[in-house]
Scaffold this active site. Structure first.
Site, PDB file in Angstrom:
ATOM      1  N   CYS A 111      19.051  41.063   1.068  1.00  0.00           N
ATOM      2  CA  CYS A 111      18.108  41.074  -0.053  1.00  0.00           C
ATOM      3  C   CYS A 111      16.737  40.902   0.584  1.00  0.00           C
ATOM      4  O   CYS A 111      16.545  40.003   1.418  1.00  0.00           O
ATOM      5  CB  CYS A 111      18.402  39.920  -1.005  1.00  0.00           C
ATOM      6  SG  CYS A 111      17.115  39.679  -2.254  1.00  0.00           S
ATOM      7  N   CYS A 157      14.461  47.367  -1.688  1.00  0.00           N
ATOM      8  CA  CYS A 157      15.309  46.509  -2.516  1.00  0.00           C
ATOM      9  C   CYS A 157      16.751  46.972  -2.336  1.00  0.00           C
ATOM     10  O   CYS A 157      17.079  48.121  -2.635  1.00  0.00           O
ATOM     11  CB  CYS A 157      14.884  46.656  -3.981  1.00  0.00           C
ATOM     12  SG  CYS A 157      15.928  45.747  -5.136  1.00  0.00           S
ATOM     13  N   ASN A 158      17.587  46.070  -1.813  1.00  0.00           N
ATOM     14  CA  ASN A 158      19.000  46.414  -1.605  1.00  0.00           C
ATOM     15  C   ASN A 158      19.706  46.639  -2.935  1.00  0.00           C
ATOM     16  O   ASN A 158      20.544  47.526  -3.067  1.00  0.00           O
ATOM     17  CB  ASN A 158      19.715  45.282  -0.869  1.00  0.00           C
ATOM     18  CG  ASN A 158      19.199  45.084   0.542  1.00  0.00           C
ATOM     19  OD1 ASN A 158      19.799  45.547   1.495  1.00  0.00           O
ATOM     20  ND2 ASN A 158      18.079  44.396   0.681  1.00  0.00           N
TER      21      ASN A 158
HETATM   22  N1  DGL Z   1      14.741  42.150  -3.445  1.00  0.00           N
HETATM   23  C1  DGL Z   1      15.914  42.628  -4.089  1.00  0.00           C
HETATM   24  C2  DGL Z   1      16.972  43.080  -3.068  1.00  0.00           C
HETATM   25  O1  DGL Z   1      16.675  43.402  -1.940  1.00  0.00           O
HETATM   26  C3  DGL Z   1      16.602  41.784  -5.119  1.00  0.00           C
HETATM   27  C4  DGL Z   1      15.908  40.860  -6.007  1.00  0.00           C
HETATM   28  C5  DGL Z   1      16.403  40.867  -7.444  1.00  0.00           C
HETATM   29  O2  DGL Z   1      17.506  40.381  -7.737  1.00  0.00           O
HETATM   30  O3  DGL Z   1      15.655  41.408  -8.249  1.00  0.00           O
HETATM   31  O4  DGL Z   1      18.124  43.175  -3.410  1.00  0.00           O
END
Ligand code: DGL
Length: 276
Positions: A202, A73-74
């Site tokens: 993301c 998760c970024n």
């Molecule tokens: N999957 C998450 C990322 O890579 C973000 C999703 C969220 O906003 O929760 O940033």
């Protein structure tokens, strides 16, 4: 006994990273945890989110006994990576926007960064840009609506292309600059070339790639971090073969609607994780 690879995300985005890990290491046992009770992370306040991420990862490490944690998760990595590394006794591999490979690839020196509102604005992201793409124009697009579409997709609902187009409109403007810009803007951008490369910053967004490619006004380079993370995991873990069961899955809120989607990525029906 060597533990599994634990993948953590706010929601289903980490499945795009799980897919890369499965391609690179078919023999590895993977465990998936998502904090769907707090989804979406991209719109939450930093201080509380940072504490929450550490609490959930602690609980997940306790439940899975992994040899490595992959923060897929970024939004979480650009905020809490340092904190997680201090608090946990196992190696932690983060996911941050793939600015460096994008800068190596872009011919026009104009890159799009498609990520959550939190990630596009983080100092960590700015440091990546300063270090690896200081000669590039970066068009940052906060596209939190795409997180919702990816979650729906994994729950069996076809993504809504109208909503996707609305979220992507600022990106397409940089792909095809408008001929109707005021003269001053045209002069200002006379030396600017159209964007040719998009960083999927993301982990939810690679799940929507077929739609992104189709909706783009012309062919673009799309870059995500999945393969780089997979390669990094092998550098921090000695042995990826694990006798632990593969495919365990934990969520922080009931997620029966995701069972079929999770199964497509090799994960079992989710169990509830209790977070103190
Ligand atoms: N999957 C998450 C990322 O890579 C973000 C999703 C969220 O906003 O929760 O940033």
């Amino acid at each position: 006994m060597q533990g599994p690879v634990l993948i953590f995300d706010s929601g289903v985005g980490g499945l795009s990273v799980a897919q890369s890990l499965r391609q690179y290491y078919p023999e590895a046992a993977l465990c998936y945890t998502c904090d769907n009770a707090w989804l979406p992370y991209g719109l939450r306040e930093d201080a509380v989110l940072s504490e929450r991420i550490v609490a959930v990862c602690r609980a997940a490490v306790e439940a899975c006994q992994p040899s490595v944690l992959v923060v897929a998760c970024n939004t979480a990595s650009t905020l809490a990576l340092e904190n997680l590394r201090q608090q946990l006794a196992i190696p932690v591999v983060g996911t941050v926007p793939a600015i460096k490979p994008a800068a190596a690839l872009s011919q026009t020196r104009h890159i799009g960064l498609l990520a959550t509102k939190a990630t596009v604005g983080r100092p960590y992201t700015q440091r990546l840009i300063d270090s690896f793409a200081s000669d590039c124009i970066i068009t940052r697009v906060a596209a939190d609506a795409l997180v919702v579409e990816a979650e729906a997709y994994l729950a069996g609902i076809t993504p809504d292309t109208h909503r996707m187009q609305a979220a992507l409109a600022p990106l397409w403007q940089a792909v095809t600059p408008s001929p109707f810009q005021p003269l001053s803007a045209q002069l200002l951008s006379a030396d600017r070339q159209a964007l040719d490369t998009v960083v999927l910053g993301c982990t939810h967004f690679p799940l929507l790639k077929p739609w992104l490619v189709q909706l783009a006004p012309r062919p673009l380079h799309w870059i995500d971090s999945g393969d780089a993370i997979a390669r990094r995991v092998a550098q921090v873990v000695d042995e990826l073969h694990s006798e632990h069961p593969d495919g365990r899955c934990f969520t922080t809120a009931p997620a029966a609607n995701l069972t079929a989607g999770l199964a497509r990525y090799g994960f079992k029906a989710p169990q509830l994780l209790s977070v103190s």
